[in-house]
Enzyme design. Structure first.
Site, PDB file in Angstrom:
ATOM      1  N   HIS A  74     -46.599  -6.346  61.830  1.00  0.00           N
ATOM      2  CA  HIS A  74     -47.346  -5.097  61.981  1.00  0.00           C
ATOM      3  C   HIS A  74     -47.310  -4.554  63.400  1.00  0.00           C
ATOM      4  CE1 HIS A  74     -48.972  -5.645  57.965  1.00  0.00           C
ATOM      5  NE2 HIS A  74     -49.335  -6.873  58.297  1.00  0.00           N
ATOM      6  N   ARG A  75     -46.621  -5.233  64.300  1.00  0.00           N
ATOM      7  CA  ARG A  75     -46.618  -4.758  65.684  1.00  0.00           C
ATOM      8  C   ARG A  75     -45.954  -3.388  65.803  1.00  0.00           C
ATOM      9  NH1 ARG A  75     -45.476 -10.437  67.307  1.00  0.00           N
ATOM     10  NH2 ARG A  75     -47.330 -11.229  68.364  1.00  0.00           N
ATOM     11  N   ALA A  76     -44.920  -3.142  65.014  1.00  0.00           N
ATOM     12  CA  ALA A  76     -44.200  -1.876  65.122  1.00  0.00           C
ATOM     13  C   ALA A  76     -45.127  -0.701  64.843  1.00  0.00           C
ATOM     14  CB  ALA A  76     -43.011  -1.857  64.159  1.00  0.00           C
TER      15      ALA A  76
END
Length: 429
Positions: free
Chosen positions: A368-370
């Site tokens: 989910h970092r993107a």
């Protein structure tokens, strides 16, 4: 930065605020293209109404503009506060970012990082001679000075006591907080840096003199609220790299050494550069950096000629180049000040967040970092344009900068229609 609930019809169709005559004349592409611009055409990028003089009623200013005006006035009256000019000679003679030819995507990413230092970091890959280090050092001139608590070892913000290092509040007591304005720090981490030099340790000599344990701050304390630059990050010790990115993700550096346990904030903008020919950057490190771009973009013949001309002119007469780019640099510096204040009011809708999530899923991006990084990039892009709501252009820019470089599944063009079967052979005679 706030999130609001809007209907699908509002996603990507948000009208910008009215523009003043000063900001209508802005041409951000002049910075991205590295062109020399006449002084009369230079103005900050932000497109809200310009800051007015004190004679204008304060009701005409938004809260963000009022805060930005106060910041600019404080910068002009530094003699009343005390100015600590600690910029190194090397940085003061660095090639201006506004004079770099090409590399528009990287310059745009750096500008967004200057607006939101919590963006998550920027990594630039490229072979030798692609202006990676030049752009990283050139960004420093676009950062406005910062106001710090005098006596703080980590550039503590006097208006944010909750973000001070341990022991600073007790040291000051009930007296008025002493303030001073200094250049935003630019700290470079050498390849052979030790853990003690990076995070801090006990100052043995000072401890023996004072008869108590004295903390010696590390490079991370010096870089807080500025730029933390790592050249050849792919050659950095793996343990040091993991420790560095872990601290930057937390935003706090906690040091526990012989007889001490101390914490201080650590939220600089990380800029990392590396040459992939000397070894790739580990995947788990790339995943923790928000924007990863390549400087190995082939330029046109005209761009290469212009780049050579700019480099030769800077070698022969750097003062002339500084003078030619001063107005554009100062205009972008003002834009960063304004955009930092606008950023506090930028709103993004749930449908827009969903769009970023779907783009990440469509590209096969893991984790989910993107999406989190893209959300911050979109809000910074809106603030740069002087808007308090994210629109479709901001989302598109966030996808290009954050999500697309991480994608492992790219849309391929549909296959060509199969060729028709050959005609049947002629009947026998």
């Amino acid at each position: 930065m706030r999130q609001m609930a809007l209907g699908p019809q509002q996603c990507g169709n948000m009208a910008p605020n009215a523009l003043s005559s000063r900001h209508r004349n802005v041409n951000p592409q002049s910075f991205l293209a590295g062109q020399r611009v006449p002084v009369a055409n230079v103005a900050p990028v932000c497109r809200r109404q310009k800051l007015v003089c004190k004679a204008v009623a304060s009701a005409e200013l938004s809260e963000a503009e009022a805060r930005a005006q106060a910041t600019m006035e404080a910068m002009k009256s530094v003699e009343n506060v005390g100015f600590d000019y600690e910029r190194s000679a090397r940085l003061s003679r660095a090639f201006p970012l506004t004079a770099v030819i090409g590399q528009d995507l990287i310059k745009q990413a750096l500008l967004l990082g200057a607006i939101d230092t919590n963006l998550g970091g920027i990594a630039i890959s490229g072979r030798r001679g692609t202006a990676k280090s030049v752009m990283a050092r050139g960004l420093h001139a676009l950062l406005p000075p910062i106001e710090v608590v005098e006596g703080s070892f980590c550039n503590a913000d006097p208006d944010d006591p909750r973000g001070w290092e341990d022991g600073l509040a007790e040291k000051l007591g009930n007296r008025e907080v002493p303030r001073k304005i200094r250049e935003a720090p630019f700290v470079q981490i050498p390849l052979g840096v030790t853990e003690d030099r990076l995070v801090g340790t006990v100052d043995i000599e000072a401890s023996m003199k004072e008869g108590k344990t004295v903390f010696q701050p590390g490079l991370l304390a010096e870089a807080h609220r500025g730029i933390l630059y790592v050249d050849e990050v792919n050659l950095l010790d793996e343990g040091i790299a993991n420790l560095l990115l872990g601290i930057l993700s937390d935003g706090v550096n906690t040091v526990e050494r012989e007889g001490i346990s101390i914490s201080h904030p650590c939220r600089p903008l990380l800029i990392a550069t590396y040459n992939p020919e000397e070894g790739p950057l580990r995947e788990h490190l790339l995943d923790r950096i928000a924007i990863c771009l390549s400087a190995d973009v082939p330029g046109t013949s005209d761009e290469r000629v212009a780049a050579i001309d700019a480099a030769v002119r800077f070698q022969d007469s750097p003062e002339k180049v500084f003078e030619e780019t001063r107005e554009l640099t100062e205009g972008l510096n003002s834009s960063v000040i304004l955009a930092r204040e606008y950023l506090k009011e930028v709103e993004i809708s749930r449908d827009q967040v969903k769009y970023l999530v779907e783009e990440a899923r469509r590209g096969g991006v893991q984790g989910h970092r993107a999406e989190l990084f893209a959300l911050r990039a979109a809000c910074a892009a809106a603030a740069l344009e002087g808007r308090d709501r994210v629109n479709k252009d901001d989302l598109r820019q966030a996808v290009n900068l954050v999500i697309l470089p991480r994608s492992i599944l790219l849309d391929s063009p549909p296959p060509d229609d199969e060729a028709p079967p050959p005609p049947p052979p002629p009947p026998p005679p």
